[in-house]
Design a protein around this motif. Structure first.
Motif, PDB file in Angstrom:
ATOM      1  N   LEU A  83      74.091   7.430  54.020  1.00 41.99           N
ATOM      2  CA  LEU A  83      75.288   8.021  53.430  1.00 41.99           C
ATOM      3  C   LEU A  83      74.917   9.157  52.485  1.00 41.99           C
ATOM      4  N   GLY A  84      73.854   8.958  51.713  1.00 43.17           N
ATOM      5  CA  GLY A  84      73.401  10.022  50.825  1.00 43.17           C
ATOM      6  C   GLY A  84      72.976  11.263  51.590  1.00 43.17           C
ATOM      7  N   ALA A  85      72.241  11.068  52.709  1.00 46.61           N
ATOM      8  CA  ALA A  85      71.815  12.207  53.516  1.00 46.61           C
ATOM      9  C   ALA A  85      72.994  12.893  54.181  1.00 46.61           C
ATOM     10  N   LEU A  86      74.041  12.130  54.477  1.00 45.03           N
ATOM     11  CA  LEU A  86      75.240  12.711  55.088  1.00 45.03           C
ATOM     12  C   LEU A  86      75.993  13.595  54.107  1.00 45.03           C
ATOM     13  N   LEU A  87      76.053  13.173  52.847  1.00 42.77           N
ATOM     14  CA  LEU A  87      76.881  13.876  51.864  1.00 42.77           C
ATOM     15  C   LEU A  87      76.116  14.898  51.038  1.00 42.77           C
ATOM     16  N   LEU A  88      74.831  14.674  50.804  1.00 39.58           N
ATOM     17  CA  LEU A  88      74.059  15.522  49.898  1.00 39.58           C
ATOM     18  C   LEU A  88      73.023  16.337  50.657  1.00 39.58           C
ATOM     19  N   HIS A  89      73.077  17.633  50.481  1.00 40.52           N
ATOM     20  CA  HIS A  89      72.138  18.526  51.154  1.00 40.52           C
ATOM     21  C   HIS A  89      70.699  18.258  50.713  1.00 40.52           C
ATOM     22  N   GLN A  90      70.514  17.890  49.450  1.00 37.86           N
ATOM     23  CA  GLN A  90      69.172  17.683  48.923  1.00 37.86           C
ATOM     24  C   GLN A  90      68.445  16.514  49.585  1.00 37.86           C
ATOM     25  N   LEU A  91      69.193  15.555  50.125  1.00 36.67           N
ATOM     26  CA  LEU A  91      68.586  14.380  50.746  1.00 36.67           C
ATOM     27  C   LEU A  91      68.297  14.584  52.232  1.00 36.67           C
ATOM     28  N   ARG A  92      68.652  15.728  52.783  1.00 34.96           N
ATOM     29  CA  ARG A  92      68.338  15.998  54.193  1.00 34.96           C
ATOM     30  C   ARG A  92      66.921  16.528  54.283  1.00 34.96           C
ATOM     31  N   HIS A  93      66.003  15.608  54.018  1.00 37.59           N
ATOM     32  CA  HIS A  93      64.584  15.951  53.939  1.00 37.59           C
ATOM     33  C   HIS A  93      63.813  15.097  54.933  1.00 37.59           C
ATOM     34  N   LEU A  94      62.671  15.603  55.370  1.00 40.37           N
ATOM     35  CA  LEU A  94      61.846  14.894  56.340  1.00 40.37           C
ATOM     36  C   LEU A  94      61.519  13.489  55.881  1.00 40.37           C
ATOM     37  N   LEU A  95      61.185  13.314  54.599  1.00 36.90           N
ATOM     38  CA  LEU A  95      60.807  12.002  54.086  1.00 36.90           C
ATOM     39  C   LEU A  95      61.962  11.012  54.194  1.00 36.90           C
ATOM     40  N   VAL A  96      63.175  11.482  53.913  1.00 38.47           N
ATOM     41  CA  VAL A  96      64.349  10.608  53.985  1.00 38.47           C
ATOM     42  C   VAL A  96      64.564  10.115  55.413  1.00 38.47           C
ATOM     43  N   TYR A  97      64.473  11.022  56.366  1.00 42.96           N
ATOM     44  CA  TYR A  97      64.681  10.619  57.761  1.00 42.96           C
ATOM     45  C   TYR A  97      63.533   9.749  58.268  1.00 42.96           C
ATOM     46  N   LEU A  98      62.348   9.950  57.739  1.00 43.01           N
ATOM     47  CA  LEU A  98      61.233   9.079  58.083  1.00 43.01           C
ATOM     48  C   LEU A  98      61.478   7.664  57.566  1.00 43.01           C
ATOM     49  N   LEU A  99      62.024   7.563  56.348  1.00 48.38           N
ATOM     50  CA  LEU A  99      62.340   6.248  55.790  1.00 48.38           C
ATOM     51  C   LEU A  99      63.449   5.566  56.600  1.00 48.38           C
ATOM     52  N   LEU A 100      64.454   6.337  57.022  1.00 52.94           N
ATOM     53  CA  LEU A 100      65.526   5.769  57.838  1.00 52.94           C
ATOM     54  C   LEU A 100      64.979   5.251  59.171  1.00 52.94           C
ATOM     55  N   TRP A 101      64.092   6.035  59.773  1.00 52.33           N
ATOM     56  CA  TRP A 101      63.486   5.600  61.035  1.00 52.33           C
ATOM     57  C   TRP A 101      62.678   4.322  60.837  1.00 52.33           C
ATOM     58  N   ALA A 102      61.880   4.270  59.773  1.00 51.80           N
ATOM     59  CA  ALA A 102      61.063   3.091  59.509  1.00 51.80           C
ATOM     60  C   ALA A 102      61.933   1.867  59.235  1.00 51.80           C
ATOM     61  N   ALA A 103      63.030   2.058  58.525  1.00 46.67           N
ATOM     62  CA  ALA A 103      63.926   0.939  58.213  1.00 46.67           C
ATOM     63  C   ALA A 103      64.578   0.394  59.476  1.00 46.67           C
ATOM     64  N   TYR A 104      65.022   1.293  60.354  1.00 47.57           N
ATOM     65  CA  TYR A 104      65.682   0.802  61.567  1.00 47.57           C
ATOM     66  C   TYR A 104      64.672   0.185  62.532  1.00 47.57           C
ATOM     67  N   LEU A 105      63.471   0.748  62.580  1.00 43.42           N
ATOM     68  CA  LEU A 105      62.416   0.141  63.394  1.00 43.42           C
ATOM     69  C   LEU A 105      62.116  -1.265  62.893  1.00 43.42           C
ATOM     70  N   SER A 106      62.109  -1.440  61.579  1.00 38.68           N
ATOM     71  CA  SER A 106      61.858  -2.762  60.996  1.00 38.68           C
ATOM     72  C   SER A 106      62.964  -3.741  61.377  1.00 38.68           C
ATOM     73  N   ALA A 107      64.208  -3.280  61.314  1.00 34.90           N
ATOM     74  CA  ALA A 107      65.333  -4.147  61.660  1.00 34.90           C
ATOM     75  C   ALA A 107      65.327  -4.493  63.144  1.00 34.90           C
ATOM     76  N   TYR A 108      64.940  -3.530  63.963  1.00 28.53           N
ATOM     77  CA  TYR A 108      64.937  -3.741  65.418  1.00 28.53           C
ATOM     78  C   TYR A 108      63.994  -4.867  65.820  1.00 28.53           C
ATOM     79  N   GLN A 109      62.896  -5.027  65.106  1.00 31.71           N
ATOM     80  CA  GLN A 109      61.913  -6.047  65.466  1.00 31.71           C
ATOM     81  C   GLN A 109      62.474  -7.458  65.347  1.00 31.71           C
ATOM     82  N   ALA A 110      63.541  -7.623  64.571  1.00 38.52           N
ATOM     83  CA  ALA A 110      64.086  -8.963  64.342  1.00 38.52           C
ATOM     84  C   ALA A 110      65.366  -9.209  65.120  1.00 38.52           C
TER      85      ALA A 110
END
Length: 308
Positions: free
Chosen positions: A90-117
């Motif tokens: 939600l932060g990346a959707l609303l705030l331009h400053q959060l549209r950063h490579l690190l943020v999207y990497l964290l989102l990918w890692a979080a969803y990959l973690s959830a997918y395993q379960a």
């Protein structure tokens, strides 16, 4: 080359929105699917196998292995991960400053973690009909058949136009995909895969088209040189040839015939399953190479623009 600043921002916002919907949807389903009394409790999926920390993480890459350090069980850790992913997206959707490579990497890692379960079986989590599905079900049969023909056309024949050198062909491919995905969303609940497809197709847009569509175009008319006029004519001829080829292919492959007396359209497949499989084998590899070449070209041009 047409500008792509606005489509780039739309793409990043779209990816963030898809992550937000994905995490929100997962969070709502955790109690019934992965909770202690759920269909497939998450604690049964993630069980320590007596391996070392890093081998276990390498085999099943998920942050949920660390939930015991927080005093949480696997399902609670999954809920926490989903909430954090939703807020970050939600932060990346609303705030331009959060549209950063690190943020999207964290989102990918979080969803990959959830997918395993989560569930790995289709029929335990298959899609559900929507209220509009009832109306679509009662449409005429000939219209259903035309819908199948259109699906084959848009999902198989149109995607190569993503790489077409003519801008109008790419835009036509974009709008055909949008039409298909919107109709699928209206008539079936496939979670966020349709939204993800729509986001990916925004790469076919450019600033000039979006400005013209919004009525903010201020392009001045300038005299056109004969080389540009010739290129424009060749592009138009190529565009007409592609449309004609697609129309002829659809009529031939599906035997389309208009019955003006009964005001209906007859269709039937004129190819066998074996012929279709052979055709797919023939075109799959060249299409993959075309996509790889297109990606390499975009990367090289982006690197060149950055260096210059």
């Amino acid at each position: 080359m047409a500008g792509s600043r606005i489509p780039r921002q739309l793409f990043l916002q779209g990816v963030a929105a898809v992550f937000m919907f994905a995490f929100t949807s997962l969070y709502m389903q955790i109690p019934g699917l992965y909770g202690p009394e759920g269909i497939l409790p998450a604690r049964r999926t993630l069980r320590p196998q007596g391996k070392g920390r890093w081998p276990q993480l390498w085999e099943t890459p998920t942050l949920l292995w660390e939930t015991p350090l927080l005093g949480l069980d696997t399902a609670q850790g999954l809920e926490l991960l989903s909430l954090l992913g939703t807020l970050l997206a939600l932060g990346a959707l609303l705030l331009h400053q959060l549209r950063h490579l690190l943020v999207y990497l964290l989102l990918w890692a979080a969803y990959l973690s959830a997918y395993q379960a989560t569930l790995t079986y289709h029929f335990e989590t298959q899609c559900l009909p929507t209220p509009a599905s009832w109306f679509a079900h009662h449409l005429p049969v000939w219209l259903h058949k035309l819908g199948v023909v259109a699906t084959f056309l848009i999902e198989i024949a149109v995607p190569p136009l993503f790489f077409a050198p003519v801008r109008r062909l790419r835009l036509a491919a974009f709008y055909s995909q949008v039409l298909l995905q919107v109709l699928i969303i209206v008539t079936g609940n496939y979670n966020f895969f349709n939204l993800l497809t729509l986001v990916l197709t925004t790469a076919l847009l450019d600033d000039a088209h979006l400005a013209a569509a919004s009525g903010n175009s201020r392009r001045k008319k300038t005299p056109t040189s004969w080389p540009k006029a010739l290129l424009a004519l060749l592009a138009l001829l190529l565009e007409l040839a592609v449309y004609g080829l697609l129309a002829c292919g659809v009529v031939h492959c599906f035997g389309l015939e208009a019955d003006w007396k009964q005001r209906t359209v007859h269709s039937k497949t004129t190819f066998t399953f074996h012929q279709f499989s052979q055709w797919l084998k023939m075109v799959t590899l060249p299409t993959m190479w075309l996509g790889a070449a297109s990606l390499a070209w975009e990367l090289l041009t982006a690197l060149w623009r950055y260096m210059v």
